[in-house]
Design a protein around this motif. Structure first.
Motif, short mmCIF file in Angstrom:
data_model
loop_
_atom_site.label_atom_id
_atom_site.label_comp_id
_atom_site.label_asym_id
_atom_site.label_seq_id
_atom_site.Cartn_x
_atom_site.Cartn_y
_atom_site.Cartn_z
N UNK A 63 101.16 -61.28 -25.94
CA UNK A 63 100.41 -62.30 -26.67
C UNK A 63 100.90 -63.73 -26.41
N UNK A 64 102.01 -63.89 -25.69
CA UNK A 64 102.52 -65.24 -25.41
C UNK A 64 102.59 -65.50 -23.91
N UNK A 65 103.31 -64.64 -23.20
CA UNK A 65 103.50 -64.89 -21.77
C UNK A 65 102.20 -64.81 -20.98
N UNK A 66 101.34 -63.86 -21.31
CA UNK A 66 100.06 -63.76 -20.60
C UNK A 66 99.23 -65.04 -20.79
N UNK B 211 90.17 -70.83 -24.85
CA UNK B 211 90.39 -69.75 -23.89
C UNK B 211 91.80 -69.18 -24.01
N UNK B 212 92.77 -70.06 -24.28
CA UNK B 212 94.13 -69.57 -24.51
C UNK B 212 94.17 -68.72 -25.77
N UNK B 213 93.51 -69.19 -26.82
CA UNK B 213 93.50 -68.44 -28.08
C UNK B 213 92.86 -67.07 -27.90
N UNK B 214 91.80 -66.99 -27.10
CA UNK B 214 91.16 -65.69 -26.84
C UNK B 214 92.16 -64.73 -26.21
N UNK C 37 95.75 -60.14 -26.35
CA UNK C 37 97.08 -59.59 -26.18
C UNK C 37 97.53 -58.77 -27.37
N UNK C 38 97.04 -59.15 -28.55
CA UNK C 38 97.41 -58.41 -29.77
C UNK C 38 96.51 -57.21 -30.02
#
Length: 591
Positions: A124-127, A161-164, A169-170
């Protein structure tokens, strides 16, 4: 149990990530084409978000969905299903925790929670971070002008797009999220080729961020001035584009004639006439200059020149990438916009600019190749220059740090001004945006408001051409502006090259003017020059004398001041020695 614990989770991860990397390797040509398409679109329309997805990008999206389905089914129903327990990686990271990991693999509770947190961070962060870095590199690095991602709407779009990806990721199965991370790491690695402006087939190479191509007027402050809080209001008044434009990646761009050697003696009686070069440019050179397609209604040619695209446009005219019929050489063709053809004053200004640029044909200035009028529309053809403007260089790499390079810049500009002043001209807008740093040395650009010393003025009374933080004190009064004003601006540019901003940069127009006419330059800015070259700093101090009579009279006086080196006699260094010193010093500058 410990042995199972040591290998179980690792084997589960390999079960998903290894096939994902194999798929990514097999489809790497599609990845490269997708990145090239995004990059090409960013270079062509830097200020506009993509209105449609290129085919290669759509292919990447389809591949991601199809690959995810295959990777989801492979461990369950394929050969690899017997090799690993897919229990944990088959569920979203939100649906398990350290306790479940401990029960599944037999790790201690502390180790299990550490592994769980690590999975959350990776998924959920690195990707999302790697996606953002990849996207930013492709759409913003070295684009000609302000990237659309720098606008508020663009930032909101990218943020969404980052939030998506954070949510995916979660919510995606943990194994798929880790597989997506692995593939994104590969995409990020491939995108790094564009971090320094690598060329894209069929598109342009790097053009400085936030700037018009090749030192055209930017309409604002340099990045260095913005960092310091300084202002240059006159920059915002500038609406034109410099007619010279960079052709990236070529020491002698597109078969152009090499620049003339520096001259300190008399100017040639007649400017050189334009003879189209028939030399064949390097492969891909004809598509190497960043440009946009012609707009609907724009002519395909002007006179004998075929228009290949639009390099830039200002309030007065447009600069086209063009090629003369029967020639392989590309040029920058500047012309007045058709709707302004009835403006007599504007036509007179353009004609004067053409005359001025035709006269100024010495070393370290941009060369005029041709000029004329086609169907009532005047045009001016100029050489293509490699490199980038000084203000862009300062914004990207910071101040010049080698004494040899700084002195080479100062001396080359002095030689250029000596040629300008010898013709009875005053540049009147010397600033970092009008200084192109090319592989062959500095080039002085944009004589659009150059004025004859005899007092003929093309600007309205009180219009005061110039850029505020580089204007001499006499430009704020009723005094006649002569070559000494260019000498003052020369000193400001040398200080800016060593310090990063003009020595008169301030937070308001009034503060700038007070510094120029009263309080004097910023001491730390002058100290930056003194730390690199005390002799050059002494010349700068003299050139910043408030009384024009206390400065070197013109460019020739600057050359003499810089080449006597305190020997006690006034025998300027030979022309060849000046040229060699500039060339030798310029090699120390990393462009």
């Amino acid at each position: 149990m410990a042995e199972v614990a040591d290998t179980g989770l690792a084997l589960d991860v390999v079960t998903v990530v290894a096939p994902a990397l194999l798929l990514r390797a097999a489809t790497s040509p599609l990845l490269v084409r997708a990145q090239q398409a995004v990059r090409r679109q960013a270079l062509a329309e830097p200020g506009t978000p993509p209105r449609r997805l290129p085919g290669a990008v759509v292919g990447e999206l389809v591949l991601a969905v199809a690959g995810g389905v295959v990777l989801w089914l492979l461990p369950r129903y394929g050969v690899l299903g017997a090799l690993a327990d897919y229990n944990v990686l088959g569920r979203p990271v939100l649906l398990h925790n350290g306790v479940l990991l401990s029960g599944q693999y037999g790790y201690s509770l502390a180790v299990s929670w550490i592994l769980y947190v690590l999975m959350v961070v990776l998924a959920a962060v690195m990707w999302p971070v790697l996606w953002f870095r990849t996207h930013r590199t492709l759409v913003a690095t070295g684009v000609p002008g302000e990237s659309w991602t720098a606008t508020p709407a663009g930032r909101r779009r990218v943020g969404g797009l980052v939030a998506v990806r954070v949510v995916l990721g979660l919510l995606l199965p943990t194994g798929l999220a880790l597989a997506a991370l692995a593939c994104q790491a590969v995409a990020y690695g491939v995108s790094r080729r564009y971090r320094h402006g690598a060329e894209v087939p069929g598109a342009g190479a790097r053009v400085p961020v936030g700037r018009t191509p090749a030192g055209g007027r930017s309409g604002g402050q340099s990045p260095a001035d913005r960092r310091s809080g300084g202002q240059a209001p006159a920059d915002r008044r500038s609406g034109g584009e410099s007619p010279a434009v960079q052709a990236p990646g070529a020491r002698n761009p597109l078969g152009a004639v090499p620049p003339d050697a520096p001259t300190v003696g008399p100017a040639p009686a007649h400017p050189a006439t334009y003879v189209p070069t028939q030399a064949t440019p390097a492969a891909g050179a004809l598509a190497s200059v960043p440009h946009r397609p012609l707009l609907p209604g724009e002519p395909p040619r002007i006179g004998e020149y075929q228009l290949l695209g639009r390099i830039g446009a200002g309030g007065m005219g447009t600069v086209y990438l063009a090629r003369r019929e029967g020639a392989a050489t590309q040029v920058a063709l500047k012309t007045i916009n058709p709707e302004l053809m009835d403006n007599v004053d504007l036509l007179r200004r353009f004609q004067r600019e053409s005359e001025v640029l035709s006269l100024v044909s010495g070393a370290y200035t941009a060369r005029v190749l041709d000029s004329g009028v086609a169907a009532g529309r005047p045009y001016l053809a100029m050489e293509l220059l490699d490199g980038r403007p000084l203000d862009v260089h300062l914004g990207e790499q910071g101040p010049i740090r080698t004494p040899e390079a700084l002195r080479a810049l100062a001396l080359a500009l002095a030689v250029a001004l000596s040629g300008v002043h010898r013709l009875g001209l005053v540049h009147r807008d010397l600033k970092p945006a009008n200084i192109m740093l090319t592989t062959a040395g500095p080039r002085l650009l944009d004589f659009g408001i150059a004025d004859l010393v005899d007092g003929t003025r093309l600007t309205r009374t009180g219009a005061g051409p110039g850029t505020l933080t580089y204007m001499a004190p006499e430009q704020f009064g009723e005094e006649r502006v002569g070559p000494a004003a260019d000498v003052w601006a020369w000193a400001c540019c040398v200080v800016c090259a060593a310090h990063g901003t003009s020595p008169f940069a301030a937070t308001s127009t009034g503060a700038v003017i007070r510094r120029i006419v009263d309080t004097g330059p910023e001491p730390t800015a002058l100290a930056a020059v003194r730390a690199l070259d005390p002799e050059l700093a002494a010349a700068v101090d003299r050139a910043l004398t408030v009384d024009p009579a206390g400065r070197p009279a013109d460019g020739a006086g600057l050359v003499e001041l810089l080449t006597t080196r305190g020997t006690g006699h006034h025998e300027p260094t030979l022309v060849d020695d000046v040229r060699e010193e500039i060339t030798r010093g310029w090699r120390t500058l990393a462009l």
